[in-house]
Design a protein around this motif. Structure first.
Motif, short mmCIF file in Angstrom:
data_model
loop_
_atom_site.label_atom_id
_atom_site.label_comp_id
_atom_site.label_asym_id
_atom_site.label_seq_id
_atom_site.Cartn_x
_atom_site.Cartn_y
_atom_site.Cartn_z
N ILE A 102 18.66 13.19 -12.38
CA ILE A 102 17.61 12.93 -13.37
C ILE A 102 16.39 12.43 -12.62
CG2 ILE A 102 18.40 10.57 -13.81
CD1 ILE A 102 17.54 10.95 -16.74
N SER A 103 15.21 12.84 -13.05
CA SER A 103 13.99 12.41 -12.37
C SER A 103 13.63 10.99 -12.77
CB SER A 103 12.84 13.37 -12.69
OG SER A 103 12.48 13.23 -14.06
N ASP A 104 12.76 10.36 -11.98
CA ASP A 104 12.30 9.01 -12.32
C ASP A 104 11.56 9.02 -13.65
OD1 ASP A 104 13.44 7.95 -10.09
OD2 ASP A 104 11.57 7.72 -8.95
N GLY A 105 10.81 10.10 -13.90
CA GLY A 105 10.07 10.17 -15.16
C GLY A 105 11.01 10.25 -16.35
N GLU A 106 12.08 11.05 -16.24
CA GLU A 106 13.05 11.17 -17.34
C GLU A 106 13.81 9.86 -17.52
OE1 GLU A 106 13.97 15.96 -16.80
OE2 GLU A 106 15.02 14.46 -15.58
N ALA A 107 14.13 9.20 -16.41
CA ALA A 107 14.82 7.91 -16.50
C ALA A 107 13.90 6.86 -17.14
CB ALA A 107 15.27 7.45 -15.12
N ALA A 108 12.62 6.89 -16.76
CA ALA A 108 11.67 5.93 -17.33
C ALA A 108 11.49 6.15 -18.83
CB ALA A 108 10.32 6.06 -16.61
N ALA A 109 11.54 7.42 -19.26
CA ALA A 109 11.42 7.70 -20.70
C ALA A 109 12.60 7.11 -21.45
CB ALA A 109 11.34 9.20 -20.91
N ALA A 110 13.78 7.15 -20.87
CA ALA A 110 14.96 6.57 -21.52
C ALA A 110 14.91 5.05 -21.51
CB ALA A 110 16.23 7.06 -20.83
N LEU A 111 14.39 4.48 -20.45
CA LEU A 111 14.34 3.02 -20.30
C LEU A 111 13.18 2.40 -21.05
CD1 LEU A 111 15.13 2.90 -16.48
CD2 LEU A 111 16.54 1.85 -18.25
N GLY A 112 12.13 3.18 -21.30
CA GLY A 112 10.93 2.63 -21.93
C GLY A 112 10.08 1.85 -20.97
N ALA A 113 10.33 2.01 -19.67
CA ALA A 113 9.55 1.33 -18.63
C ALA A 113 9.73 2.09 -17.33
CB ALA A 113 10.01 -0.12 -18.47
N ALA A 114 8.82 1.85 -16.40
CA ALA A 114 8.87 2.55 -15.13
C ALA A 114 10.11 2.14 -14.32
CB ALA A 114 7.61 2.26 -14.32
N VAL A 115 10.59 3.07 -13.51
CA VAL A 115 11.73 2.79 -12.64
C VAL A 115 11.24 2.02 -11.42
CG1 VAL A 115 13.54 3.80 -11.19
CG2 VAL A 115 13.00 4.82 -13.42
N ALA A 116 11.82 0.84 -11.20
CA ALA A 116 11.41 0.01 -10.07
C ALA A 116 12.24 0.32 -8.81
CB ALA A 116 11.54 -1.47 -10.42
N ARG A 117 13.51 0.63 -9.00
CA ARG A 117 14.37 0.96 -7.85
C ARG A 117 15.56 1.78 -8.34
NH1 ARG A 117 15.96 -4.20 -9.31
NH2 ARG A 117 18.22 -4.62 -9.26
N THR A 118 16.15 2.49 -7.38
CA THR A 118 17.31 3.34 -7.68
C THR A 118 18.43 2.99 -6.72
OG1 THR A 118 15.87 5.13 -8.41
CG2 THR A 118 18.14 5.71 -7.91
N GLU A 119 19.63 2.88 -7.25
CA GLU A 119 20.81 2.61 -6.42
C GLU A 119 21.82 3.74 -6.59
OE1 GLU A 119 22.31 -1.15 -7.64
OE2 GLU A 119 20.66 -2.30 -6.76
N SER A 120 22.50 4.07 -5.51
CA SER A 120 23.53 5.11 -5.53
C SER A 120 24.82 4.54 -4.94
CB SER A 120 23.08 6.32 -4.70
OG SER A 120 24.11 7.28 -4.61
N ARG A 121 25.93 4.84 -5.59
CA ARG A 121 27.24 4.37 -5.12
C ARG A 121 28.28 5.46 -5.34
NH1 ARG A 121 29.34 -1.42 -6.94
NH2 ARG A 121 27.55 -1.95 -5.62
N ASP A 122 29.10 5.68 -4.33
CA ASP A 122 30.15 6.69 -4.42
C ASP A 122 31.50 6.03 -4.61
OD1 ASP A 122 28.60 9.02 -4.11
OD2 ASP A 122 28.45 8.67 -1.95
N GLY A 123 32.25 6.51 -5.60
CA GLY A 123 33.62 6.09 -5.82
C GLY A 123 34.53 7.29 -5.72
N PHE A 124 35.78 7.12 -6.10
CA PHE A 124 36.73 8.22 -6.01
C PHE A 124 36.40 9.28 -7.07
CE2 PHE A 124 40.96 10.10 -7.05
CZ PHE A 124 41.11 10.78 -5.85
#
Length: 221
Positions: A102-124
């Motif tokens: 998902i793009s930062d713009g699409e994520a910001a639209a869902a959040l109602g605010a700009a994206v300040a940071r993104t985290e990624s984590r891998d599990g099983f």
């Protein structure tokens, strides 16, 4: 006559002594040859080696085998992205980068605010992408991989209180207990939810902005 007779007896005694010496030496050689230390060492190693050890001998029996704690990705951690395998199917495909989910713009639209940071984590068999705002509100996207993304696993994880949601992927449902919208769409399966760091009770229906984000993710995956 007396001197000649004595010389004859002396010669006979010398001959007898020589024969006895030859017999003793022969017996000693026979005994030593039968008790060769090299033969004893070879014999000992042959009797103490494990028959299952093969040509490696006894050393092969002491080599430790793999443990269940280290096998999953014998070449790595099963939680690592791109390396998961499953015994019932082929290796899982590499996990997509969060920017492809998902793009930062699409994520910001869902959040109602700009994206300040993104985290990624891998599990099983899952990659989690978290898009944070500056006020600790976040959008969580969990992309399933391999067998975890199958239709069977989607159906098996269904809860009695799940509510079907139409218009997103091939199948979607809202799980109020977790606050996640679970979507299955062909080869893709993902869960998406809106949360705050403090926590809040989930709504009975998924927010429209969350449904819009889910449709955007389904189009990308």
């Amino acid at each position: 006559m007396a001197p000649r007779s004595r010389r004859g007896r002396a010669s006979a005694l010398l001959l007898l002594a020589g024969l006895l010496l030859v017999a003793v030496l022969g017996l000693a050689w026979f005994v030593v040859a039968g008790d060769d230390p090299a033969d004893q060492v070879v014999g000992a190693s042959a009797t103490t080696a494990d028959p299952a050890a093969g040509p490696g001998g006894a050393a092969a029996t002491t080599a430790p085998g793999p443990t269940t704690a280290e096998g999953a990705e014998g070449a790595g951690d099963p939680a690592a992205g791109g390396g998961d395998t499953d015994a019932s199917g082929p290796p899982a495909p590499p996990a997509p980068a969060c920017q492809r989910v998902i793009s930062d713009g699409e994520a910001a639209a869902a959040l109602g605010a700009a994206v300040a940071r993104t985290e990624s984590r891998d599990g099983f068999l899952v990659r989690s992408c978290t898009f944070w705002t500056s006020n600790d509100r976040y959008l969580l996207v969990q992309v399933s991989r391999g067998v975890a993304a199958s239709r069977d696993q989607y159906e098996l994880s269904r809860l009695p209180a799940d509510k079907p949601v139409s218009g997103i992927g091939q199948a979607a449902r809202w799980t109020r207990d977790t606050g996640l919208l679970d979507v299955f769409d062909g080869a893709a399966r993902f869960q998406v939810g809106l949360f705050t760091a403090a926590g809040a009770p989930a709504a009975a229906e998924p927010p429209p902005r969350l449904e819009a984000a889910a449709r955007a993710i389904a189009a990308r995956l």
